[in-house]
Enzyme design. Structure first.
Site, PDB file in Angstrom:
ATOM      1  N   HIS A 168       0.874  -1.166   0.000  1.00  0.00           N
ATOM      2  CA  HIS A 168       0.000   0.000   0.000  1.00  0.00           C
ATOM      3  C   HIS A 168       0.914   1.219   0.000  1.00  0.00           C
ATOM      4  CE1 HIS A 168      -3.482  -2.460   1.929  1.00  0.00           C
ATOM      5  NE2 HIS A 168      -3.473  -2.543   0.611  1.00  0.00           N
ATOM      6  N   GLU A 171       1.590   3.714   2.908  1.00  0.00           N
ATOM      7  CA  GLU A 171       2.006   3.162   4.205  1.00  0.00           C
ATOM      8  C   GLU A 171       3.522   3.013   4.179  1.00  0.00           C
ATOM      9  OE1 GLU A 171      -0.450  -0.337   4.601  1.00  0.00           O
ATOM     10  OE2 GLU A 171      -2.297   0.845   4.369  1.00  0.00           O
ATOM     11  N   HIS A 277       2.823  -3.060   6.750  1.00  0.00           N
ATOM     12  CA  HIS A 277       1.748  -2.117   6.441  1.00  0.00           C
ATOM     13  C   HIS A 277       1.705  -1.040   7.518  1.00  0.00           C
ATOM     14  CE1 HIS A 277      -0.418  -4.470   3.249  1.00  0.00           C
ATOM     15  NE2 HIS A 277       0.396  -5.395   3.737  1.00  0.00           N
ATOM     16  N   GLU A 356       1.542  -4.653  10.880  1.00  0.00           N
ATOM     17  CA  GLU A 356       1.142  -3.237  10.852  1.00  0.00           C
ATOM     18  C   GLU A 356       1.977  -2.515  11.908  1.00  0.00           C
ATOM     19  OE1 GLU A 356      -1.520  -2.220   8.927  1.00  0.00           O
ATOM     20  OE2 GLU A 356      -2.606  -4.068   8.452  1.00  0.00           O
TER      21      GLU A 356
END
Length: 870
Positions: A168, A171, A277, A356
């Site tokens: 992404h 990110e 992420h 994340e």
């Protein structure tokens, strides 16, 4: 952020006052919009997540992304929403061109600086670092990866570890963290024991930037303005094949980045990997697509807990505490279809997780060192996990050569959790939680081996080399590079026979060549159908054979949707993407199909259909017209998964016209349809002979009192009935009266749509009712059935043999199904009255009832002739 299908206790979309619905799309950001709205319940959540890219949910608040078309569709739902500043906007994005020496990672490199830094790593540390370009994107930007290992230019029997980040594009925390990690490993090798051991015992691959087009959406000199999607506004973490939802779960074609990473994974033998992420702070592990737990769920929880707990020792209490204090099973959080981690686990048997690492997706440069300080120890610990568990090399016991084998733990492995040894080195690597396990090792041409009581402890390595015993027999077998092909397409066969055969003999039914003595021949097929393949292998001990029945299926020609005209009577019709790809955006095609043979109508049967859905089919649609142009009557307009089913032309040309249009965004798998020509009529040709009229070769013409009963070459008439193939064998439709010629032939014309399989039942004014031996198929335009060439052509062999021909018994004058005294009495009475004419009692058809007729019936009555039926 991993984000997609949210399961929790959300409710049906609650329709708030429609404020946004009437607003012009022009006022919203082009390309990709970030927004928030309120959610009420779950009933439409699956549709919602397929319409937009949900980023996160908190309570009844939802944050999401949408490209232009997705936003239009979302606005049509009438849900009030608020546009937010895009997370990719980063006023604190300090950018820097390439500088040397590099001392601190507290900035974002320009794109050109990124390329230079990656190349410079390899240039500065050539003994332990190389750089590769996975692919060059259409934009000219590159997917770059470095390999770090002590023997960097060689493959070793070591676990391969892979880190990748920022699929992404907005990110970006992991992007710089991976650059920092590369630098840390290279600069500390040889001086830091922990780093040195990792580099000496792993092949470490690091790709810092998996979506450069998204990250540098705002230009090559800034990461401010970064976007989630790639250059096509596609979410790359929904674009992979999915174990549950198929090859294209997001309805988009595989993107260049997706294809490149799938190819890259196929070229390697990764043991453990992770992709980074942002938007949350949690270690996410498989599965994402379904609720079933991974076979190694306890191992995943163990390494996730280790990562999070180590972070907690070096970070504030508020960092990395999402969900279960920084740890979650993917599906328990929310469902993701088409994610990278499930793809790697299921198809590549690699233990991949999703991490994340920052609530802020694109943080200020001033925070980059802080995130590094929180995470670097955990990054090292995760790499170490690739070295633990069960490891070894699988070789041939006789030659010592490496063997590609499957290592399976019975009662434990499922859904791709087993591992395989590499073909070139034979090494295998099985991270697993502490326990006692039984390994089953299998490989072609080798005896299965079972190793029991393999004891594993956490953070330790069990070395288990395996020597497989070759099979002593040849075990002939083979594979083909394709078992379904088209006419004229080359099929390559590969022998997988064991024990080194010295000779090969292939037989290819329907193929060219028909035979071959090559070990791995190539064959072409000229006609549709299913074909057998036989392989015979020989060595000093003798020969062995294997035949695979109907192994090769040759399909009719294939046609992809385009602006064209086709004249054909069979084939497979695909959307413009063909059998394996989605159709593209912005298409407008008209394709006319004409029957390749006269007096035929085309019939298309759709066996798969999926277009972008709209309630009125305004986005992507297929129109079908009953004729050879768009001026012909419209049969229907189709979109979504509402298939046309079977469509048959019903016009003087027998043609069908197809119009396909797609809009500028969102595609799907399209369609597949088989088509064939349906003749406007079908013909049944029969051959039969009646005992009474038989003259040794053919049949005499039936007479009446004054001469021929029928004109021309018509000998007599029979009645044909068609009966169902299954009990109770009821009659289908009405009986047909057929003229039978003097050579015993009769024909019937049927509608072109007539199909099925039926018993043929023939009745005559003075012959025994006779059934075909079995049901006769009407799948072809012309169907022929000869009752005269074998007794077995009639049910129960119920025919009479004269002069090598098989005849229907004559003498059932009263048509009660039996030739008996009642029939004899009728004939005797008419004979005694000297009757003449076309009467049932005139068996031989000479127009006179006499002793000749009586004798024929008497012979058959003495043989107890009766109707034989199923």
């Amino acid at each position: 952020m991993k984000n997609c299908l949210l399961l929790a206790s959300f409710s049906l979309l609650f329709l708030f006052p429609i404020q946004a619905q009437d607003q012009s799309l022009n006022q919203y950001p082009s390309g990709e919009t970030y927004f928030t709205f309120l959610l009420g319940s779950t009933a439409e959540i699956h549709q919602l997540t397929k319409a937009i890219s949900i980023d996160r949910v908190k309570g009844d608040s939802v944050w999401a992304y949408a490209n232009e078309l997705q936003l239009i569709k979302f606005m049509q739902r009438g849900i009030d929403f608020k546009v937010l500043q895009h997370p990719g906007i980063n006023p604190g994005a300090v950018m820097r061109d390439y500088t040397q020496p590099l001392t601190i990672w507290n900035f974002y490199p320009t794109y050109s600086a990124y390329e230079t830094y990656m190349a410079q790593f390899a240039t500065t540390y050539p003994a332990i670092c190389t750089m590769e370009t996975i692919t060059t994107l259409p934009s000219g930007r590159k997917l770059l990866v470095v390999k770090i290992s002590d023997n960097v230019n060689s493959e070793e029997t070591e676990p391969e570890f892979f880190y990748t980040s920022s699929m992404h594009g907005d990110e970006t925390t992991g992007y710089i963290m991976m650059m920092h990690l590369i630098d840390y490993l290279l600069t500390n090798y040889g001086t830091n024991t922990e780093v040195t051991e990792l580099v000496n015992n792993l092949e470490i691959w690091i790709n810092p930037l998996a979506n450069p087009d998204g990250t540098y959406y705002g230009g090559n000199n800034t990461v401010s303005g970064a976007r989630r999607g790639n250059a096509n506004n596609v979410d790359l973490n929904r674009n992979y094949p999915d174990p549950e939802d198929g090859p294209h779960p997001d309805g988009n074609a595989w993107q260049p980045e997706t294809i490149a990473f799938m190819n890259f994974a196929g070229q390697h033998h990764f043991t453990v990997s992770a992709n980074f992420h942002g938007g949350a702070e949690v270690f996410n592990y498989p599965w994402d697509t379904w609720a079933t737990l991974h076979a190694d769920d306890n191992w995943y929880y163990y390494i996730a807990r280790e990562y999070a707990d180590t972070v907690h020792l070096h970070a504030p209490s508020t960092y990395f505490d999402d969900l279960n204090n920084g740890v979650t099973n993917g599906y328990a959080w929310y469902e993701v279809d088409g994610g990278r981690q499930d793809y790697m686990n299921y198809w590549h048997h690699c233990k991949e997780s999703t991490i994340e690492i920052s609530n802020t997706k694109n943080p200020a440069a001033s925070m980059l060192l802080t995130y590094w300080d929180y995470n670097w120890r955990s990054l090292i610990l995760l790499m170490k996990q690739a070295r633990y568990g069960i490891h070894g090399v699988i070789t041939d016991q006789t030659t010592g050569n490496p063997v590609a084998a499957k290592v399976f733990i019975a009662g434990h492995d499922n859904n791709g959790s087993e591992v395989y040894s590499s073909a070139n080195l034979g090494d295998y690597h099985r991270p697993i939680k502490a326990g006692t396990y039984t390994l089953t090792i299998t490989a072609d041409c080798y005896q299965q081996q079972v190793i029991s009581n393999v004891v594993v402890t956490d953070k330790n390595t069990v070395n288990q080399n395996i020597h497989l015993v070759p099979l002593s027999t040849m075990n002939p077998d083979f594979t083909a590079d394709k078992t379904v092909a088209g006419i004229g397409e080359t099929v390559t066969f590969t022998s997988t026979a064991c024990s080194n055969p010295t000779g090969y003999l292939w037989a290819f039914e329907g193929g060219t060549p028909a035979t071959s003595t090559l070990q791995n021949p190539s064959v072409v097929y000229a006609a549709t159908g299913s074909y057998d393949v036989t392989l015979t292998v020989t060595n000093a001990g003798g020969s062995q054979s294997i035949t695979k029945t109907d192994y090769i299926l040759i399909n009719p020609p294939t046609y992809n949707m385009s602006n064209s005209t086709v004249n054909a009577c069979s084939g497979i019709f695909y959307d413009s993407g063909g059998p394996s790809s989605n159709y593209a955006n912005n298409l407008n095609y008209t394709m006319v199909f004409n029957p390749g043979s006269p007096d035929n109508n085309l019939q298309f049967t759709f066996t798969g259909f999926s277009l972008e859905y709209h309630s009125t089919c305004n986005y992507d649609y297929l129109k079908i017209y009953n004729g050879n142009s768009t001026s012909a009557p419209l049969i229907g307009t189709y979109c979504g998964t509402t298939s046309p089913g079977t469509v048959t032309a019903n016009n003087t040309t027998g043609s069908l016209t197809f119009v396909f249009k797609s809009d500028y965004s969102v595609t799907a798998s399209g369609w597949v349809a088989n088509f064939t020509c349906i003749p406007t009529s079908k013909t049944l040709n029969l051959t039969l002979l009646l005992e009474g009229l038989f003259n040794g070769t053919g049949m005499n013409k039936a007479q009446n009192a004054s001469g021929d009963q029928f004109a021309g070459n018509i000998a007599d008439q029979v009645t044909l009935e068609m009966h169902n193939a299954a009990s109770p064998y009821g009659i289908v439709g009405s009986p047909y009266t057929l003229n039978m010629t003097t050579i015993g032939t009769a024909s019937l014309t049927l509608p072109g749509t007539f199909s099925g399989s039926y018993f043929l039942v023939l009745k005559h004014r003075n012959s025994i009712e006779t059934w075909s031996a079995s049901p006769v198929s009407f799948s072809n335009q012309i169907t022929s059935y000869d009752f005269t060439d074998a007794a077995s052509k009639t049910f129960g062999n119920n025919v009479k043999t004269i002069s090598g021909k098989y005849l229907f018994y004559s003498g059932d004058v009263n048509l009660d199904g039996t030739i008996d005294s009642n029939d004899l009495g009728n004939i005797d009475n008419d004979s005694g009255a000297f009757l003449m004419g076309y009467l049932p009692t005139d068996l031989n058809g000479d127009g006179i009832i006499d002793s000749n007729d009586l004798g024929m019936a008497d012979n058959n009555a003495g043989s107890f002739i009766t109707v034989l039926q199923p």
